[in-house]
Design an enzyme around this catalytic site. Sequence first.
Site: not given
Lengths: 309, 309, 290, 290
Positions: D58-60
């Site tokens: 995921v982007e985080s």
Amino acid sequence: MKEEDTKKSLDKRMTLREAISKYVFDGCSIAFSGMGGEQVVAPTYEIVRQGQKNLTLMGDSPCEVGDYLVGTGQIRRVEVAWLAFAVAGVSPNYRRAVEEGLPHKIEVREFSNYTMGLRFLAGAMGLPFMVTRSLAGTSLEKYNDMIKVIEDPYGGKKVALVPAAKPDVAIIHANRADILGNTQFIGFSSNGENIARAAARTIVTCEKIVSTDEIKKAPTLTSVPQYAVDAVVEVPFGSHPWNMPYAYAYDLPFHMKMMAGIDTADGFKRWMDEWAFGCKDHEEYCEKVGWARLKKLAQIERKFCKSKL
Amino acid sequence: MKEEDTKKSLDKRMTLREAISKYVFDGCSIAFSGMGGEQVVAPTYEIVRQGQKNLTLMGDSPCEVGDYLVGTGQIRRVEVAWLAFAVAGVSPNYRRAVEEGLPHKIEVREFSNYTMGLRFLAGAMGLPFMVTRSLAGTSLEKYNDMIKVIEDPYGGKKVALVPAAKPDVAIIHANRADILGNTQFIGFSSNGENIARAAARTIVTCEKIVSTDEIKKAPTLTSVPQYAVDAVVEVPFGSHPWNMPYAYAYDLPFHMKMMAGIDTADGFKRWMDEWAFGCKDHEEYCEKVGWARLKKLAQIERKFCKSKL
Amino acid sequence: MSTTEKKYAEDYTLQELLVAAAAREIKDREVVFVGVGIPCLGALVAKLTHAPDVILAVESGCIGPSPYRLMLGIGDNACVENAICITSLWRAFSDQQRGYFDIGMLGGAQVDKYGNLNSTVIFGGGSYEKPKTRLPGSGGANDIAISAKRTLIMMNQQKRRFLEKVDYITSPGYLDGPGCREKYGYPGGGPAVIISNMAIFRFDEKTKEAYLDSVHPGVTAEAVRKEVSWDLQVSPDLKTTPPPTNEEANIIRTLDSQKVYTGGGLKNLTFENYIKMLNSSHEKIKVMFE
Amino acid sequence: MSTTEKKYAEDYTLQELLVAAAAREIKDREVVFVGVGIPCLGALVAKLTHAPDVILAVESGCIGPSPYRLMLGIGDNACVENAICITSLWRAFSDQQRGYFDIGMLGGAQVDKYGNLNSTVIFGGGSYEKPKTRLPGSGGANDIAISAKRTLIMMNQQKRRFLEKVDYITSPGYLDGPGCREKYGYPGGGPAVIISNMAIFRFDEKTKEAYLDSVHPGVTAEAVRKEVSWDLQVSPDLKTTPPPTNEEANIIRTLDSQKVYTGGGLKNLTFENYIKMLNSSHEKIKVMFE
């Protein structure tokens, strides 16, 4: 005080009110950490309370901080990748500002999450710009004069460049920090470690202030060393209603209530009256949300993710 | 086998001999982790044993791997920042190669530690080049055609560019990894996480292979995720005589003995006969050094630095 | 004055004086990018005396260690000991480029009047490709020289090393003089001091040339001028370098009991004595930090 | 065939079919860059069925979580749960740009025949600066569209959304057709599939145009063509999208018992039901992973 002196202070603790009023000023550019969680919410309410104006927001995907400060008219310009509330919904104030110029028009320069991340990385590294494979050939490049496309000097194809982001102030919310400013994310850091370094002044808010000895037990977790920090503020539940890894779960039902509340301009004003101006500080906000509810969110999180720290 | 397949393997374990013979080939470019400690020594001896030729070494400050493979004539070209043995002394084989063309001349392209780090970062990020404030105006720029100086397109001063380093093979030595290739440095990683990603093929050697559950207990320590790794080899004391953080202290007296040994070309040949060809593998090398001595180095280290892992 | 003087060690060596001189260049709370050898020992001495809140940083990526032993290299385990942050090489250097590091430490085989350093090649009639003497190269020196707020240079004082112009600029000082660093947008301020085995030099704010600021005890300005190739200016307020204090000498001798940095101890270091040095350093220094 | 058919759930909803369709696009051991909503739920279903060694990212900055609950966002705590690596946003995206991510998931308000997506502005007679509808913007979509090896697009099937040309290219598909991605050196291969609420589209290798590959049960090709603005080609081998299996439906209903993604549950979600959903998901999914 000179930057040198505050960054070298041996005790950087202050209240959220002090930190915001000391470093956030009219006309400044400002950036926040967080990505789809770990949002910097408590400081956003404090900025609403204090009312600094003409802000330029530099961010990847800011939520409350983008929508609220656009809605209160405190933001003049955004350099962002995305503005909404993820699963909870779209950003009503951003829509009103762009579509209807309410409460006033704002300037918009759009990037992507990665290229905003690269802008902060360039700022953190003291470099003028960063290269990327993203952006070239898309409408982001077409409508944003800050993006340049050049021929790769090493003989390759076209590549896009993005300029360093160097906000006047950064506010990052982390799990823990010591009073010197050594800051640790126990979960993901999103762009936090670079945003902290890219800014001239850096406020760290954290769930818990710990001793330097605690920091030294897990030195690889220190994403931001003390020399990049001007202020440290303990703000437990500072991301509510968002989740904080290893601390508390996402309060999605609260978020839905908030979304319903801010759907209209009038509703937004009422919400601010109640949750920003109606609470003198974050402690009162927490009381209003209910400590039992917050405790429940922390409790359920421990079931899923337990940190050894 | 296709890169896809080896990087997706669920069990990447092999012997050092297998890993080196599978991925290090005549004419390849190669890079190693380590910086003033954590050097990749055991794999260096194995490459000497196997005799791959015409290598291009890309490195920041390689020690044994630079000096030895230049001395054995296996290296054709170096792209490095520094070649020596730090406190132990200078690099006799490098000197002989450059000053006297022995055993043969080598091509040299010089960078600095940071800019080699940036070259690996660019390679790791899939970018063609990286910007830096270093190099411009110095003799490094003058004598190295790989460094370009351009006007900052954002209106600033001159800035230097360095091209991405994308070695055919990387060998990094870490504290621990699982059989999938998830790799953790408990101490510093030097440029390890970027060298691993910059290379087409990546061999991880580690002090200890641990379970994936152990990896998941400290996920922020994972500098190199499994999708960047082709082979995992357990090589305890793989950095000896160098130190390995949280594992064993620097064996400085052994290093001094080695330096005296390799001072002349003949001496170097004798040292290789004894320590590379005279030992069939790293296990025999350790036996020759003495397990009691190695154990002592591990023991003394625990006095200074204890890891909770 | 006499009470101050009394603190000075009487039986100090030249190496110990150099360590102390380096230590005194460091102010409390500064971030110091340290290398191997005398200056590194100086940084440790500073931390254990007048600069307890100094932050050491090394190229391997360790920030803020408080080691109970000598750091034997920029990636020695001593660098991770009680550190506040452990990261990567590229991040440590990026933090320097961003402007967070106050002082960097450099050495070389040649220095010139503008503080440019050569640690790459001595041409000696030859060329870059075919030099008389091949040296290790830049390592992190080029980066430190460009980006640290100021640098401290440590050199052996010899006429053939203190030159009008170095063969090869590995680490830029002021290049060709005033205005040159600005042209390239170097983030750092350039060299602040050269400490040699004979004297201490500083740089004129206007001309950017190194001048003689202090001579070590027993050394004359004339003797120094003989070991410098350019027309060396001498400070009207020429000082004598103070020797190490008893406290400094004591720390130096504890950390480096085998004279790895401060004497010829390295060549004949036995495993036994090495382990002994580590053990006794652990015991004694631990007490000082606590 | 009959034994296979028996596995299919009988009481499935359209949303559940979409989740299952997304799940089936994912192969075991792939690295999947997931977003919020249906495709994310699809990735979790894949991991719990045919692709146990899939790696979610995921982007985080979380890589390889195995959460016992629905991921409510790309930075939800579920993303750190049992992860193999937790890092930063810029590093996750850099790994994608380097070529490590097999599949990315995208959505938008408009798509065109070359798979270009708009999630930024609907002009609606207005302009970029003064549009009829302002949407959230790229987020990570531009980067995923450019660098993931292939992308999966999820769209609502409406004529005004399936266009000859989108108003604004947030996330490039094949731009103006064959050869365009190569011109800019995009690392990724481009869109592989569009899943809508009516059908599944794939892209012709030569023309790079989307064609109709599969219709959902009860939907005709003609009905789909009515909701597409360009002259839609239909596969000679047109399929019917298989419904979710009992196993898939069971997992979907456990993870999303309050129908946050798979129904209208979000608007009326009470705190009590939310905590109940987390608790029961923890119990039941934990067993599946072990």
